[in-house]
Design a protein around this motif. Structure first.
Motif, short mmCIF file in Angstrom:
data_model
loop_
_atom_site.label_atom_id
_atom_site.label_comp_id
_atom_site.label_asym_id
_atom_site.label_seq_id
_atom_site.Cartn_x
_atom_site.Cartn_y
_atom_site.Cartn_z
N LEU A 1 0.83 -1.20 0.00
CA LEU A 1 0.00 0.00 0.00
C LEU A 1 0.87 1.26 0.00
O LEU A 1 0.68 2.15 -0.83
N GLY A 2 1.83 1.33 0.89
CA GLY A 2 2.73 2.48 0.94
C GLY A 2 3.51 2.66 -0.35
O GLY A 2 3.68 3.77 -0.85
N PHE A 3 3.98 1.55 -0.90
CA PHE A 3 4.71 1.58 -2.16
C PHE A 3 3.84 2.14 -3.28
O PHE A 3 4.26 3.00 -4.06
N THR A 4 2.59 1.69 -3.34
CA THR A 4 1.66 2.15 -4.38
C THR A 4 1.34 3.62 -4.21
O THR A 4 1.32 4.38 -5.19
N VAL A 5 1.10 4.06 -2.98
CA VAL A 5 0.85 5.48 -2.73
C VAL A 5 2.06 6.30 -3.17
O VAL A 5 1.91 7.35 -3.81
N GLY A 6 3.26 5.83 -2.88
CA GLY A 6 4.48 6.54 -3.30
C GLY A 6 4.62 6.66 -4.80
O GLY A 6 4.95 7.73 -5.32
N ILE A 7 4.37 5.57 -5.51
CA ILE A 7 4.45 5.62 -6.99
C ILE A 7 3.40 6.56 -7.56
O ILE A 7 3.69 7.35 -8.45
N LEU A 8 2.18 6.46 -7.06
CA LEU A 8 1.12 7.34 -7.56
C LEU A 8 1.41 8.80 -7.24
O LEU A 8 1.16 9.68 -8.07
N ALA A 9 1.94 9.08 -6.06
CA ALA A 9 2.29 10.45 -5.69
C ALA A 9 3.35 11.01 -6.64
O ALA A 9 3.26 12.16 -7.09
N ALA A 10 4.34 10.19 -6.96
CA ALA A 10 5.37 10.63 -7.92
C ALA A 10 4.74 10.92 -9.28
O ALA A 10 5.03 11.95 -9.90
N LEU A 11 3.87 10.04 -9.73
CA LEU A 11 3.20 10.26 -11.02
C LEU A 11 2.36 11.53 -11.01
O LEU A 11 2.41 12.32 -11.96
N LEU A 12 1.60 11.73 -9.94
CA LEU A 12 0.74 12.91 -9.86
C LEU A 12 1.55 14.20 -9.80
O LEU A 12 1.08 15.24 -10.26
N SER A 13 2.75 14.14 -9.25
CA SER A 13 3.58 15.34 -9.16
C SER A 13 4.51 15.49 -10.36
O SER A 13 5.30 16.43 -10.42
N GLY A 14 4.43 14.56 -11.31
CA GLY A 14 5.25 14.65 -12.51
C GLY A 14 6.73 14.38 -12.27
O GLY A 14 7.58 14.87 -13.00
N ARG A 15 7.01 13.59 -11.25
CA ARG A 15 8.39 13.29 -10.90
C ARG A 15 8.68 11.81 -11.07
O ARG A 15 7.79 10.98 -10.92
N PRO A 16 9.93 11.46 -11.37
CA PRO A 16 10.26 10.04 -11.48
C PRO A 16 10.29 9.38 -10.11
O PRO A 16 10.59 10.02 -9.11
N SER A 17 9.93 8.11 -10.08
CA SER A 17 10.00 7.32 -8.86
C SER A 17 11.21 6.41 -8.97
O SER A 17 11.36 5.66 -9.93
N VAL A 18 12.08 6.48 -7.96
CA VAL A 18 13.31 5.69 -7.95
C VAL A 18 13.15 4.60 -6.90
O VAL A 18 12.77 4.88 -5.76
N MET A 19 13.43 3.38 -7.28
CA MET A 19 13.36 2.25 -6.36
C MET A 19 14.72 1.56 -6.34
O MET A 19 15.18 1.07 -7.36
N GLY A 20 15.36 1.58 -5.19
CA GLY A 20 16.68 0.99 -5.07
C GLY A 20 16.65 -0.50 -4.89
O GLY A 20 15.61 -1.08 -4.57
N PRO A 21 17.79 -1.13 -5.08
CA PRO A 21 17.87 -2.58 -4.93
C PRO A 21 17.79 -3.04 -3.48
O PRO A 21 17.40 -4.16 -3.20
N ASP A 22 18.15 -2.14 -2.55
CA ASP A 22 18.11 -2.49 -1.13
C ASP A 22 18.14 -1.20 -0.31
O ASP A 22 18.28 -0.12 -0.85
N ARG A 23 18.03 -1.35 1.00
CA ARG A 23 18.00 -0.18 1.89
C ARG A 23 19.29 -0.04 2.68
O ARG A 23 19.35 0.69 3.66
N SER A 24 20.34 -0.72 2.24
CA SER A 24 21.62 -0.64 2.94
C SER A 24 22.22 0.75 2.76
O SER A 24 21.86 1.50 1.84
N GLY A 25 23.16 1.09 3.61
CA GLY A 25 23.85 2.38 3.49
C GLY A 25 24.51 2.54 2.14
O GLY A 25 24.43 3.59 1.51
N ALA A 26 25.16 1.48 1.68
CA ALA A 26 25.83 1.53 0.37
C ALA A 26 24.82 1.68 -0.77
O ALA A 26 25.05 2.43 -1.72
N GLY A 27 23.70 0.96 -0.66
CA GLY A 27 22.67 1.06 -1.69
C GLY A 27 22.08 2.45 -1.76
O GLY A 27 21.88 3.01 -2.85
N LEU A 28 21.79 3.04 -0.61
CA LEU A 28 21.24 4.40 -0.57
C LEU A 28 22.26 5.43 -1.05
O LEU A 28 21.91 6.38 -1.75
#
Length: 90
Positions: free
Chosen positions: A54-81
Motif C-alpha cells: 500500500l505504501g509503495f503504491t501510494v508513493g508511486i502514484l504520488a510521484a506520477l501525480l507530481s510529474g516526478r520520477p519514482s526511484v526504487m533501489g535494490p536495497d535499503r543498505s547504506g551503500a545502496g542508498l
C-alpha cells in the motif's frame, strides 16, 4: 474523482488493498496519493523505500501525480542508498 485518474476497470469504491484497519478503495488510494504528492519537498526524483504494498503504491502514484520520477533501489543498505544519492542527486 476525474475519469482521467481511472486506474482499473472497476468502480473507485471497489477495495484494492486490505489493511488491519479495513479495506482501502480506489478513491481513498488516490486521495492518499494526492495528499502525499502535495507534501513532497523539492522537485527531484522520489525515492520509494516503502516495504508494504500500500505504501509503495501510494508513493508511486504520488510521484506520477507530481510529474516526478519514482526511484526504487535494490536495497535499503547504506551503500545502496549512497549509490542512489550519487546517481539521483536532490
Amino acid at each position: 474523482m476525474p475519469e482521467a485518474y481511472r486506474l482499473i476497470g472497476r468502480p473507485l469504491s471497489a477495495p484494492l488493498f486490505y489493511t488491519a484497519q479495513g479495506a482501502v478503495d480506489g478513491a481513498a488510494l488516490l486521495r492518499a496519493a494526492a495528499r502525499f504528492a502535495e507534501s513532497l519537498p523539492g522537485s527531484g526524483p522520489v525515492l520509494n523505500l516503502c516495504t508494504n504494498r500500500l505504501g509503495f503504491t501510494v508513493g508511486i502514484l504520488a510521484a506520477l501525480l507530481s510529474g516526478r520520477p519514482s526511484v526504487m533501489g535494490p536495497d535499503r543498505s547504506g551503500a545502496g542508498l549512497a549509490g542512489l544519492r550519487a546517481q539521483y542527486p536532490v
